[in-house]
Design an enzyme around this catalytic site. Structure first.
Site, PDB file in Angstrom:
ATOM      1  N   ASP A  47       0.841  -1.202   0.000  1.00  0.00           N
ATOM      2  CA  ASP A  47       0.000   0.000   0.000  1.00  0.00           C
ATOM      3  C   ASP A  47       0.876   1.251   0.000  1.00  0.00           C
ATOM      4  OD1 ASP A  47       0.843  -0.093   2.615  1.00  0.00           O
ATOM      5  OD2 ASP A  47      -1.150  -0.014   3.513  1.00  0.00           O
ATOM      6  N   SER A  48       2.203   1.062   0.048  1.00  0.00           N
ATOM      7  CA  SER A  48       3.140   2.172  -0.198  1.00  0.00           C
ATOM      8  C   SER A  48       2.920   2.738  -1.590  1.00  0.00           C
ATOM      9  CB  SER A  48       4.588   1.703  -0.031  1.00  0.00           C
ATOM     10  OG  SER A  48       4.826   0.526  -0.762  1.00  0.00           O
ATOM     11  N   ASP A  86      -1.015  -6.453  -0.455  1.00  0.00           N
ATOM     12  CA  ASP A  86      -1.015  -5.793   0.847  1.00  0.00           C
ATOM     13  C   ASP A  86      -2.415  -5.285   1.157  1.00  0.00           C
ATOM     14  OD1 ASP A  86       0.186  -4.813   3.109  1.00  0.00           O
ATOM     15  OD2 ASP A  86       1.069  -3.060   2.141  1.00  0.00           O
ATOM     16  N   LYS A 116      -0.857  -9.788   2.878  1.00  0.00           N
ATOM     17  CA  LYS A 116      -0.159  -9.310   4.081  1.00  0.00           C
ATOM     18  C   LYS A 116      -1.076  -8.348   4.833  1.00  0.00           C
ATOM     19  CE  LYS A 116       3.154  -5.930   3.900  1.00  0.00           C
ATOM     20  NZ  LYS A 116       2.567  -4.922   4.792  1.00  0.00           N
ATOM     21  N   GLU A 118      -1.215  -5.855   8.598  1.00  0.00           N
ATOM     22  CA  GLU A 118      -0.431  -5.275   9.682  1.00  0.00           C
ATOM     23  C   GLU A 118      -1.049  -5.592  11.036  1.00  0.00           C
ATOM     24  OE1 GLU A 118       0.126  -1.068   9.074  1.00  0.00           O
ATOM     25  OE2 GLU A 118       0.975  -1.352   7.072  1.00  0.00           O
ATOM     26  N   GLU A 185       9.282  -4.734  10.374  1.00  0.00           N
ATOM     27  CA  GLU A 185       9.673  -3.428   9.834  1.00  0.00           C
ATOM     28  C   GLU A 185      10.250  -2.547  10.939  1.00  0.00           C
ATOM     29  OE1 GLU A 185       6.736  -1.396   7.425  1.00  0.00           O
ATOM     30  OE2 GLU A 185       7.953   0.441   7.361  1.00  0.00           O
TER      31      GLU A 185
HETATM   32  O1  KIV Z   1       3.303  -1.026   1.659  1.00  0.00           O
HETATM   33  C1  KIV Z   1       4.456  -1.463   1.758  1.00  0.00           C
HETATM   34  O2  KIV Z   1       5.294  -1.346   0.861  1.00  0.00           O
HETATM   35  C2  KIV Z   1       4.805  -2.115   3.009  1.00  0.00           C
HETATM   36  C3  KIV Z   1       6.242  -2.126   3.366  1.00  0.00           C
HETATM   37  C4  KIV Z   1       6.648  -0.800   3.896  1.00  0.00           C
HETATM   38  C5  KIV Z   1       6.542  -3.183   4.325  1.00  0.00           C
HETATM   39  O3  KIV Z   1       3.959  -2.556   3.712  1.00  0.00           O
END
Ligand code: KIV
Length: 265
Positions: A47-48, A86, A116, A118, A185
């Site tokens: 989600d980056s 994500d 993934k 969090e 992280e």
């Molecule tokens: O969104 C992402 O790229 C991430 C990383 C910072 C671990 O979750």
């Protein structure tokens, strides 16, 4: 010979054999193609993408629909790489049902290999619900950007004995729930190393030192494309911003001078 697609069992075997996994984020088709050609083991459609692709200040505004579109592009570009989707903010926070439905969308609509999410003990029922639906789950603890407000900002975690202990307990709970992979992280290397040795499942690092079972970087940082800030743990392998800006400046000059297009164009 064409690369064979890695499964979660291959990732487990790599850990057991002491082979480190190489992992980058990717958000688009061309980058995914380059990554597969380069031999990356894993890709995260993080989600980056909110910051790296859309220019948001953080990850919170990112939607499921955006994640799905980018996962589809990455899957097309890297059909043989282990791709993780994500789960964006509010796609799993509300209920176990939401978590299953949205994780299922990642699988059904973009054919990722895993999702993934969090959080540690507070998302254990979500993790279990997604696993019960037959999907592969990667946990993510330490600095968790979606809840960085609660952490007081984008700060390293596990730096006191108490918070290191909390991380270890989160990691153990995630493994006990059945998650197959874990990402740490911004965690001190010694804490990350301890967790990686303690857990049987692969434990990966982004800014958590060398002792984990593999390394993740944000592709836009490592190729020098994202310019707002660069975390200290990033190694820049290229200067894409510099190369592209220079190419565009040359183009502007050529057009102004009338030297492009030339006869051969
Ligand atoms: O969104 C992402 O790229 C991430 C990383 C910072 C671990 O979750």
């Amino acid at each position: 010979m064409a690369k064979t697609k890695l499964s979660v069992l291959d990732l487990l075997k790599m850990k057991r054999d002491g082979e480190k996994a190489s992992w980058l984020t990717a958000y688009d088709y061309p980058t995914a193609r380059f990554a597969e050609e380069a031999g990356l083991d894993m890709l995260l459609v993080g989600d980056s993408l909110g910051m790296c692709v859309y220019g948001y200040e953080g990850t919170v505004p990112v939607t499921m629909d955006q994640c799905i579109v980018h996962c589809q592009a990455v899957r097309r570009g890297a059909p043989r790489t282990f791709v993780i989707g994500d789960m964006p903010f509010m796609s799993y926070q509300k209920s176990d049902e939401d978590a299953v439905v949205n994780a299922g969308r990642f699988l059904k609509e973009s054919m990722v290999d895993a999702v993934k999410l969090e959080g540690g003990r507070r998302v254990i029922t979500r993790i279990k619900a997604i696993l019960d639906a037959g999907m592969v789950v990667c946990g993510h603890i330490g600095l968790t950007p979606q809840s960085s407000g609660q952490l007081g900002g984008h700060k390293a975690q596990g730096r006191t004995a108490e918070s290191a202990q909390a991380l270890v307990e989160d990691a153990l709970a995630i493994e006990a729930a059945g998650a197959q992979l874990l990402l740490l992280e911004a965690v001190p290397p010694e804490v990350a190393g301890f967790i990686a040795r303690r857990l049987a499942i692969p434990v990966y690092s982004i800014g958590a030192g060398p002792e984990c079972d593999g390394q993740l970087l944000i592709v836009s940082d490592m190729i020098g494309q994202f310019q707002a800030f660069t975390p200290k743990f990033v190694k820049k392998y290229a200067d894409v911003a510099g190369v592209v800006t220079a190419a565009m400046k040359s183009y502007v000059q050529d057009v102004k001078k009338g030297s492009f297009p030339a006869d051969e164009h």
